[in-house]
Write a protein that holds these residues in place. Structure first.
Motif, short mmCIF file in Angstrom:
data_model
loop_
_atom_site.label_atom_id
_atom_site.label_comp_id
_atom_site.label_asym_id
_atom_site.label_seq_id
_atom_site.Cartn_x
_atom_site.Cartn_y
_atom_site.Cartn_z
N LEU A 65 -3.97 44.15 -31.70
CA LEU A 65 -5.36 44.48 -31.38
C LEU A 65 -5.44 44.68 -29.88
CD1 LEU A 65 -8.31 44.78 -32.29
CD2 LEU A 65 -8.58 42.31 -31.98
N ASP A 66 -5.50 45.95 -29.47
CA ASP A 66 -5.46 46.26 -28.03
C ASP A 66 -6.85 46.34 -27.42
OD1 ASP A 66 -2.46 46.94 -27.48
OD2 ASP A 66 -2.96 47.76 -29.44
N GLU A 84 4.48 35.21 -28.05
CA GLU A 84 3.92 36.24 -27.18
C GLU A 84 2.84 35.59 -26.32
OE1 GLU A 84 4.32 39.70 -30.62
OE2 GLU A 84 2.36 39.26 -29.75
N GLU A 85 2.51 36.23 -25.21
CA GLU A 85 1.45 35.72 -24.35
C GLU A 85 0.10 35.96 -25.04
OE1 GLU A 85 -0.13 33.82 -21.24
OE2 GLU A 85 2.01 34.12 -21.54
N PRO A 86 -0.65 34.90 -25.40
CA PRO A 86 -1.92 35.12 -26.13
C PRO A 86 -3.06 35.46 -25.18
CG PRO A 86 -1.51 32.79 -25.93
CD PRO A 86 -0.37 33.48 -25.21
N THR A 87 -2.95 36.61 -24.54
CA THR A 87 -3.98 37.01 -23.59
C THR A 87 -5.27 37.37 -24.31
OG1 THR A 87 -3.02 39.20 -23.71
CG2 THR A 87 -2.41 37.87 -21.81
N PRO A 88 -6.41 37.22 -23.65
CA PRO A 88 -7.68 37.59 -24.30
C PRO A 88 -7.69 39.08 -24.67
CG PRO A 88 -8.08 36.32 -22.30
CD PRO A 88 -6.61 36.67 -22.31
N VAL A 89 -8.43 39.39 -25.72
CA VAL A 89 -8.52 40.78 -26.20
C VAL A 89 -9.60 41.51 -25.38
CG1 VAL A 89 -9.16 42.21 -28.18
CG2 VAL A 89 -7.80 40.12 -28.52
N PRO A 90 -9.26 42.67 -24.81
CA PRO A 90 -10.27 43.43 -24.09
C PRO A 90 -11.41 43.86 -25.01
CG PRO A 90 -8.07 44.28 -23.63
CD PRO A 90 -7.95 43.32 -24.77
N LEU A 91 -12.61 43.69 -24.55
CA LEU A 91 -13.80 44.06 -25.33
C LEU A 91 -14.66 44.99 -24.50
CD1 LEU A 91 -16.14 43.58 -27.50
CD2 LEU A 91 -16.92 41.79 -25.94
N TRP A 92 -15.12 46.09 -25.12
CA TRP A 92 -16.13 46.92 -24.46
C TRP A 92 -17.41 46.88 -25.28
CZ3 TRP A 92 -19.89 50.48 -24.61
CH2 TRP A 92 -20.32 51.03 -23.39
N ASN A 152 -14.86 35.50 -35.10
CA ASN A 152 -14.14 34.24 -34.99
C ASN A 152 -12.84 34.29 -35.79
OD1 ASN A 152 -13.54 31.36 -36.14
ND2 ASN A 152 -14.61 31.07 -34.20
N ARG A 153 -12.94 34.76 -37.02
CA ARG A 153 -11.77 34.77 -37.89
C ARG A 153 -10.66 35.65 -37.33
NH1 ARG A 153 -11.78 37.43 -43.71
NH2 ARG A 153 -9.79 36.65 -44.47
N LEU A 154 -11.01 36.82 -36.85
CA LEU A 154 -9.99 37.74 -36.33
C LEU A 154 -9.37 37.20 -35.04
CD1 LEU A 154 -8.55 40.48 -36.45
CD2 LEU A 154 -10.39 41.39 -35.03
N LEU A 155 -10.21 36.76 -34.13
CA LEU A 155 -9.69 36.39 -32.81
C LEU A 155 -8.88 35.10 -32.86
CD1 LEU A 155 -12.82 37.30 -30.66
CD2 LEU A 155 -10.68 38.57 -30.84
N VAL A 156 -9.34 34.12 -33.62
CA VAL A 156 -8.60 32.87 -33.70
C VAL A 156 -7.25 33.10 -34.39
CG1 VAL A 156 -8.57 30.55 -34.70
CG2 VAL A 156 -10.66 31.43 -33.66
N SER A 157 -7.27 33.84 -35.50
CA SER A 157 -6.01 34.02 -36.24
C SER A 157 -5.03 34.86 -35.44
CB SER A 157 -6.26 34.62 -37.62
OG SER A 157 -6.81 35.91 -37.51
N TYR A 158 -5.52 35.86 -34.72
CA TYR A 158 -4.62 36.70 -33.91
C TYR A 158 -4.04 35.90 -32.75
CZ TYR A 158 -3.02 40.87 -31.42
OH TYR A 158 -2.26 41.82 -30.77
N HIS A 159 -4.85 35.06 -32.16
CA HIS A 159 -4.42 34.21 -31.05
C HIS A 159 -3.29 33.27 -31.52
CE1 HIS A 159 -5.07 31.80 -27.36
NE2 HIS A 159 -4.82 30.77 -28.14
#
Ligand SMILES: [Zn+2]
Ligand SMILES: [Zn+2]
Length: 321
Positions: A76-77, A108-116, A93-100
Protein backbone atom coordinates in the motif's frame (compact mmCIF):
# COMPACT_ATOMS: atom_id res chain seq x y z
CA UNK A 1 5.12 -0.46 -16.07
CA UNK A 2 1.52 -1.56 -16.62
CA UNK A 3 -1.28 0.18 -14.71
CA UNK A 4 -4.57 -1.49 -13.79
CA UNK A 5 -7.61 0.01 -12.14
CA UNK A 6 -9.49 -2.60 -10.12
CA UNK A 7 -12.92 -2.21 -8.55
CA UNK A 8 -13.38 -2.92 -4.84
CA UNK A 9 -16.63 -3.12 -2.95
CA UNK A 10 -18.79 -4.66 -0.33
CA UNK A 11 -19.42 -8.27 0.48
CA UNK A 12 -23.10 -7.52 0.35
CA UNK A 13 -25.32 -4.97 -1.38
CA UNK A 14 -24.90 -1.40 -0.23
CA UNK A 15 -25.92 -1.45 2.52
CA UNK A 16 -27.96 -4.32 3.79
CA UNK A 17 -30.41 -2.92 6.24
CA UNK A 18 -31.15 -4.69 9.47
CA UNK A 19 -34.68 -6.02 9.10
CA UNK A 20 -35.04 -5.36 5.34
CA UNK A 21 -36.23 -8.08 2.95
CA UNK A 22 -35.96 -6.20 -0.38
CA UNK A 23 -34.41 -7.78 -3.49
CA UNK A 24 -31.18 -5.93 -2.78
CA UNK A 25 -30.84 -7.28 0.74
CA UNK A 26 -31.82 -10.79 -0.39
CA UNK A 27 -29.04 -10.79 -3.01
CA UNK A 28 -25.93 -12.23 -1.36
CA UNK A 29 -23.62 -11.48 -4.30
CA UNK A 30 -20.76 -9.08 -3.52
CA UNK A 31 -21.36 -5.61 -4.94
CA UNK A 32 -19.02 -2.96 -6.29
CA UNK A 33 -18.87 0.21 -4.31
CA UNK A 34 -16.90 3.43 -4.10
CA UNK A 35 -13.35 2.12 -3.89
CA UNK A 36 -10.78 1.31 -6.55
CA UNK A 37 -7.15 0.22 -6.52
CA UNK A 38 -4.63 1.58 -9.01
CA UNK A 39 -2.10 -1.22 -9.28
CA UNK A 40 1.15 -0.90 -11.21
CA UNK A 41 2.95 -4.02 -12.40
CA UNK A 42 6.63 -4.13 -13.33
CA UNK A 43 8.04 -5.97 -16.34
CA UNK A 44 8.06 -9.24 -14.41
CA UNK A 45 4.35 -8.89 -13.57
CA UNK A 46 5.09 -8.10 -9.92
CA UNK A 47 3.00 -5.58 -8.04
CA UNK A 48 5.27 -2.56 -7.85
CA UNK A 49 2.88 0.14 -6.61
CA UNK A 50 -0.62 0.33 -5.13
CA UNK A 51 -2.75 3.41 -4.65
CA UNK A 52 -6.04 2.78 -2.86
CA UNK A 53 -8.90 5.23 -3.33
CA UNK A 54 -11.25 5.03 -0.32
CA UNK A 55 -11.39 2.35 2.30
CA UNK A 56 -15.05 1.65 3.04
CA UNK A 57 -16.46 -1.35 4.79
CA UNK A 58 -15.13 -4.74 3.52
CA UNK A 59 -12.65 -3.22 1.09
CA UNK A 60 -9.85 -4.94 3.03
CA UNK A 61 -11.46 -8.31 2.17
CA UNK A 62 -11.22 -7.43 -1.52
CA UNK A 63 -7.53 -6.61 -1.12
CA UNK A 64 -6.89 -9.91 0.69
CA UNK A 65 -8.40 -11.78 -2.27
CA UNK A 66 -6.93 -9.72 -5.11
CA UNK A 67 -4.54 -11.76 -7.26
CA UNK A 68 -2.32 -8.65 -7.36
CA UNK A 69 -2.23 -8.03 -3.59
CA UNK A 70 -2.76 -11.36 -1.83
CA UNK A 71 -0.07 -12.73 0.49
CA UNK A 72 3.47 -11.50 -0.14
CA UNK A 73 2.27 -9.26 -3.01
CA UNK A 74 0.51 -6.98 -0.51
CA UNK A 75 1.59 -3.36 -0.60
CA UNK A 76 0.00 0.00 0.00
CA UNK A 77 1.97 2.97 -1.31
CA UNK A 78 -0.73 5.63 -1.03
CA UNK A 79 -4.15 5.96 0.44
CA UNK A 80 -6.32 8.61 -1.22
CA UNK A 81 -9.65 9.58 0.30
CA UNK A 82 -12.54 11.34 -1.37
CA UNK A 83 -13.96 12.36 2.03
CA UNK A 84 -14.39 11.34 5.65
CA UNK A 85 -17.84 9.73 5.63
CA UNK A 86 -17.90 6.29 7.31
CA UNK A 87 -18.73 4.36 4.12
CA UNK A 88 -15.40 5.63 2.72
CA UNK A 89 -13.15 5.13 5.76
CA UNK A 90 -14.74 2.32 7.79
CA UNK A 91 -11.96 -0.21 7.17
CA UNK A 92 -9.08 2.17 8.01
CA UNK A 93 -8.20 0.49 11.28
CA UNK A 94 -8.34 -3.04 9.94
CA UNK A 95 -6.21 -2.32 6.88
CA UNK A 96 -3.59 -0.17 8.56
CA UNK A 97 -3.08 -2.30 11.66
CA UNK A 98 -2.86 -5.56 9.71
CA UNK A 99 -0.50 -4.09 7.10
CA UNK A 100 1.70 -2.62 9.83
CA UNK A 101 1.97 -5.94 11.72
CA UNK A 102 2.65 -7.83 8.53
CA UNK A 103 5.52 -5.54 7.59
CA UNK A 104 7.08 -6.08 11.00
CA UNK A 105 6.74 -9.84 10.48
CA UNK A 106 8.48 -9.52 7.12
CA UNK A 107 11.23 -7.48 8.77
CA UNK A 108 10.37 -4.46 6.65
CA UNK A 109 10.38 -0.92 7.99
CA UNK A 110 6.73 -0.29 9.04
CA UNK A 111 6.68 3.33 7.93
CA UNK A 112 3.38 5.23 8.02
CA UNK A 113 1.26 5.04 4.86
CA UNK A 114 1.11 8.30 2.89
CA UNK A 115 -2.41 9.70 2.84
CA UNK A 116 -3.82 12.44 0.63
CA UNK A 117 -7.11 14.12 1.42
CA UNK A 118 -8.60 17.57 1.59
CA UNK A 119 -7.96 19.50 4.79
CA UNK A 120 -11.63 19.42 5.80
CA UNK A 121 -11.54 15.63 5.69
CA UNK A 122 -8.24 15.64 7.61
CA UNK A 123 -9.92 17.55 10.45
CA UNK A 124 -12.66 14.94 10.69
CA UNK A 125 -10.17 12.05 10.58
CA UNK A 126 -8.11 13.55 13.39
CA UNK A 127 -11.28 13.76 15.41
CA UNK A 128 -12.85 10.38 14.59
CA UNK A 129 -9.80 8.25 13.71
CA UNK A 130 -7.18 9.84 15.94
CA UNK A 131 -5.42 6.56 16.67
CA UNK A 132 -4.97 5.61 13.02
CA UNK A 133 -4.06 9.20 12.15
CA UNK A 134 -1.35 9.44 14.82
CA UNK A 135 0.09 5.97 14.42
CA UNK A 136 -0.19 4.66 10.87
CA UNK A 137 -0.63 7.57 8.47
CA UNK A 138 1.69 10.14 6.93
CA UNK A 139 -0.75 12.87 5.91
CA UNK A 140 -0.35 15.13 2.87
CA UNK A 141 -3.31 17.45 3.10
CA UNK A 142 -4.40 19.96 0.53
CA UNK A 143 -4.38 22.89 2.98
CA UNK A 144 -7.22 24.66 1.19
CA UNK A 145 -10.96 25.17 1.29
CA UNK A 146 -11.70 25.88 -2.34
CA UNK A 147 -15.36 25.75 -3.44
CA UNK A 148 -16.86 23.08 -5.71
CA UNK A 149 -15.61 23.32 -9.27
CA UNK A 150 -11.96 24.03 -8.49
CA UNK A 151 -9.02 21.99 -9.79
CA UNK A 152 -6.39 21.41 -7.10
CA UNK A 153 -2.66 20.70 -7.66
CA UNK A 154 -1.86 17.08 -8.63
CA UNK A 155 -1.07 14.63 -5.84
CA UNK A 156 2.63 14.22 -4.90
CA UNK A 157 2.62 10.50 -5.76
CA UNK A 158 5.82 10.32 -7.82
CA UNK A 159 4.61 7.44 -10.01
CA UNK A 160 6.13 7.91 -13.49
CA UNK A 161 3.52 8.25 -16.23
CA UNK A 162 0.58 8.72 -13.84
CA UNK A 163 -0.99 12.03 -12.81
CA UNK A 164 -3.79 12.23 -10.24
CA UNK A 165 -5.60 15.55 -10.09
CA UNK A 166 -8.21 16.34 -7.42
CA UNK A 167 -11.24 18.41 -8.33
CA UNK A 168 -13.41 19.85 -5.58
CA UNK A 169 -17.05 18.76 -5.57
CA UNK A 170 -20.08 19.57 -3.47
CA UNK A 171 -21.27 16.86 -1.08
CA UNK A 172 -23.05 18.90 1.51
CA UNK A 173 -23.39 16.11 4.07
CA UNK A 174 -19.58 16.11 4.25
CA UNK A 175 -18.97 19.83 3.75
CA UNK A 176 -19.10 20.73 7.42
CA UNK A 177 -16.29 21.87 9.67
CA UNK A 178 -15.23 19.30 12.24
CA UNK A 179 -14.82 22.01 14.88
CA UNK A 180 -17.93 24.03 14.11
CA UNK A 181 -20.59 22.04 12.31
CA UNK A 182 -22.56 25.16 11.40
CA UNK A 183 -19.72 26.36 9.16
CA UNK A 184 -19.04 25.13 5.64
CA UNK A 185 -15.74 23.42 5.04
CA UNK A 186 -15.45 21.82 1.59
CA UNK A 187 -14.18 18.33 2.32
CA UNK A 188 -14.79 16.18 -0.76
CA UNK A 189 -12.75 15.69 -3.93
CA UNK A 190 -13.24 13.83 -7.21
CA UNK A 191 -10.09 12.50 -8.90
CA UNK A 192 -8.84 12.44 -12.47
CA UNK A 193 -6.33 9.64 -13.04
CA UNK A 194 -4.39 10.20 -16.27
CA UNK A 195 -1.80 8.14 -18.08
CA UNK A 196 -0.50 8.37 -21.64
CA UNK A 197 -3.33 6.10 -22.82
CA UNK A 198 -6.36 6.58 -20.56
CA UNK A 199 -8.28 9.06 -18.46
CA UNK A 200 -10.35 7.80 -15.54
CA UNK A 201 -12.62 10.04 -13.45
CA UNK A 202 -13.72 9.02 -9.95
CA UNK A 203 -16.72 11.26 -9.31
CA UNK A 204 -18.11 10.34 -5.92
CA UNK A 205 -19.62 11.33 -3.45
CA UNK A 206 -21.49 14.26 -4.90
CA UNK A 207 -24.79 15.85 -3.94
CA UNK A 208 -27.37 16.99 -6.50
CA UNK A 209 -26.21 20.61 -6.26
CA UNK A 210 -23.16 20.40 -8.55
CA UNK A 211 -24.75 22.51 -11.29
CA UNK A 212 -21.33 23.90 -12.22
CA UNK A 213 -20.83 20.59 -14.03
CA UNK A 214 -23.52 21.41 -16.58
CA UNK A 215 -23.44 25.19 -16.40
CA UNK A 216 -19.96 26.45 -15.44
CA UNK A 217 -20.03 30.15 -14.52
CA UNK A 218 -16.40 30.96 -13.86
CA UNK A 219 -13.07 30.25 -15.49
CA UNK A 220 -12.22 27.91 -12.61
CA UNK A 221 -15.42 25.92 -13.17
CA UNK A 222 -14.79 25.72 -16.92
CA UNK A 223 -11.30 24.40 -16.21
CA UNK A 224 -12.73 21.83 -13.81
CA UNK A 225 -15.31 20.66 -16.35
CA UNK A 226 -12.58 20.33 -19.01
CA UNK A 227 -10.51 18.29 -16.57
CA UNK A 228 -13.43 15.88 -15.97
CA UNK A 229 -14.47 15.63 -19.63
CA UNK A 230 -13.87 12.95 -22.26
CA UNK A 231 -12.85 10.24 -19.83
CA UNK A 232 -12.42 6.68 -20.95
CA UNK A 233 -14.03 5.66 -17.65
CA UNK A 234 -16.33 7.83 -15.53
CA UNK A 235 -17.17 6.23 -12.20
CA UNK A 236 -20.07 8.25 -10.85
CA UNK A 237 -22.24 8.39 -7.75
CA UNK A 238 -25.78 7.38 -8.80
CA UNK A 239 -27.38 6.73 -5.45
CA UNK A 240 -31.01 7.38 -6.36
CA UNK A 241 -33.05 6.45 -9.40
CA UNK A 242 -35.50 9.31 -9.04
CA UNK A 243 -34.45 12.95 -9.00
CA UNK A 244 -35.90 15.00 -6.21
CA UNK A 245 -36.76 18.68 -6.43
CA UNK A 246 -34.85 19.51 -3.30
CA UNK A 247 -31.19 19.30 -2.25
CA UNK A 248 -30.18 15.69 -1.65
CA UNK A 249 -26.85 14.37 -0.40
CA UNK A 250 -26.47 12.25 -3.55
CA UNK A 251 -27.62 12.61 -7.16
CA UNK A 252 -30.43 10.80 -8.89
CA UNK A 253 -29.96 8.98 -12.18
CA UNK A 254 -31.49 11.98 -13.95
CA UNK A 255 -28.64 14.16 -12.61
CA UNK A 256 -26.15 11.56 -13.79
CA UNK A 257 -27.60 11.67 -17.30
CA UNK A 258 -27.18 15.45 -17.43
CA UNK A 259 -23.59 15.25 -16.18
CA UNK A 260 -22.73 12.49 -18.66
CA UNK A 261 -24.17 14.46 -21.58
CA UNK A 262 -21.80 17.31 -20.79
CA UNK A 263 -18.74 15.27 -19.76
CA UNK A 264 -19.06 12.80 -22.70
CA UNK A 265 -17.26 9.77 -21.21
CA UNK A 266 -16.77 6.62 -23.29
CA UNK A 267 -17.96 4.47 -20.41
CA UNK A 268 -20.11 5.54 -17.47
CA UNK A 269 -19.91 3.24 -14.45
CA UNK A 270 -22.62 3.64 -11.80
CA UNK A 271 -21.55 3.27 -8.17
CA UNK A 272 -22.92 4.00 -4.70
CA UNK A 273 -26.26 2.51 -5.72
CA UNK A 274 -28.61 2.53 -2.80
CA UNK A 275 -32.19 1.60 -3.08
CA UNK A 276 -33.99 0.12 -0.18
CA UNK A 277 -37.77 0.30 -0.40
CA UNK A 278 -38.75 3.60 1.09
CA UNK A 279 -42.33 2.51 1.78
CA UNK A 280 -43.64 4.83 -0.95
CA UNK A 281 -42.98 2.53 -3.91
CA UNK A 282 -40.58 4.93 -5.59
CA UNK A 283 -38.76 3.43 -8.57
CA UNK A 284 -35.25 2.18 -8.02
CA UNK A 285 -35.69 1.37 -4.40
CA UNK A 286 -34.78 -2.25 -3.78
CA UNK A 287 -33.40 -2.91 -7.26
CA UNK A 288 -30.44 -5.24 -7.59
CA UNK A 289 -27.38 -4.09 -9.54
CA UNK A 290 -28.55 -6.24 -12.49
CA UNK A 291 -31.90 -4.46 -12.58
CA UNK A 292 -30.17 -1.09 -12.23
CA UNK A 293 -27.95 -1.81 -15.22
CA UNK A 294 -30.85 -3.02 -17.38
CA UNK A 295 -32.99 0.04 -16.62
CA UNK A 296 -30.07 2.47 -17.02
CA UNK A 297 -29.08 1.00 -20.38
CA UNK A 298 -32.65 1.32 -21.71
CA UNK A 299 -32.61 5.03 -20.92
CA UNK A 300 -29.06 5.50 -22.23
CA UNK A 301 -30.10 4.13 -25.62
CA UNK A 302 -33.49 5.87 -25.72
CA UNK A 303 -31.92 9.26 -24.96
CA UNK A 304 -28.84 8.70 -27.11
CA UNK A 305 -26.49 9.47 -24.22
CA UNK A 306 -22.72 9.30 -24.88
CA UNK A 307 -20.87 5.97 -24.75
CA UNK A 308 -22.11 3.10 -22.65
CA UNK A 309 -23.41 2.73 -19.12
CA UNK A 310 -22.74 -0.24 -16.84
CA UNK A 311 -22.76 -1.19 -13.18
CA UNK A 312 -19.28 -2.56 -12.36
CA UNK A 313 -18.55 -5.65 -10.27
CA UNK A 314 -15.92 -6.28 -7.63
CA UNK A 315 -12.66 -7.30 -9.27
CA UNK A 316 -13.45 -5.70 -12.66
CA UNK A 317 -10.15 -4.65 -14.22
CA UNK A 318 -9.44 -1.74 -16.53
CA UNK A 319 -6.04 -1.44 -18.19
CA UNK A 320 -5.30 2.28 -17.92
CA UNK A 321 -1.63 2.42 -18.81
ZN1 LIG B 1 -20.48 10.76 1.57
ZN1 LIG C 1 -20.70 7.57 0.39
Amino acid sequence: MKHLLIVNGLEAPLLRQFGCDCARCADSAPQANTSVSLISLNGRGETAHHILFDIGMAVTDNLFRSPYLAGTRARLDWLVLTHWHPDHVNDLNRLLVSYHLNRIRRQEEPTPVPLWCRSGTADWLQREHAYEWDTYLQPYCSGENQPPGTVLPPLPINLPGVTITPVTVSHYGADRCAQDKQSTCYSCAAYVVETAVAKTVLLWDIDNQNEWLVNPQTEAEETAVRQLSNADYLFIDATFWSVKNKPTTHPGFGNVQRYARVLTPSQTLLVHLSGHPDGRDNEGWGWTNGRWQTEAQKIWIAKNLPGQVTVPSIGDEFVVG
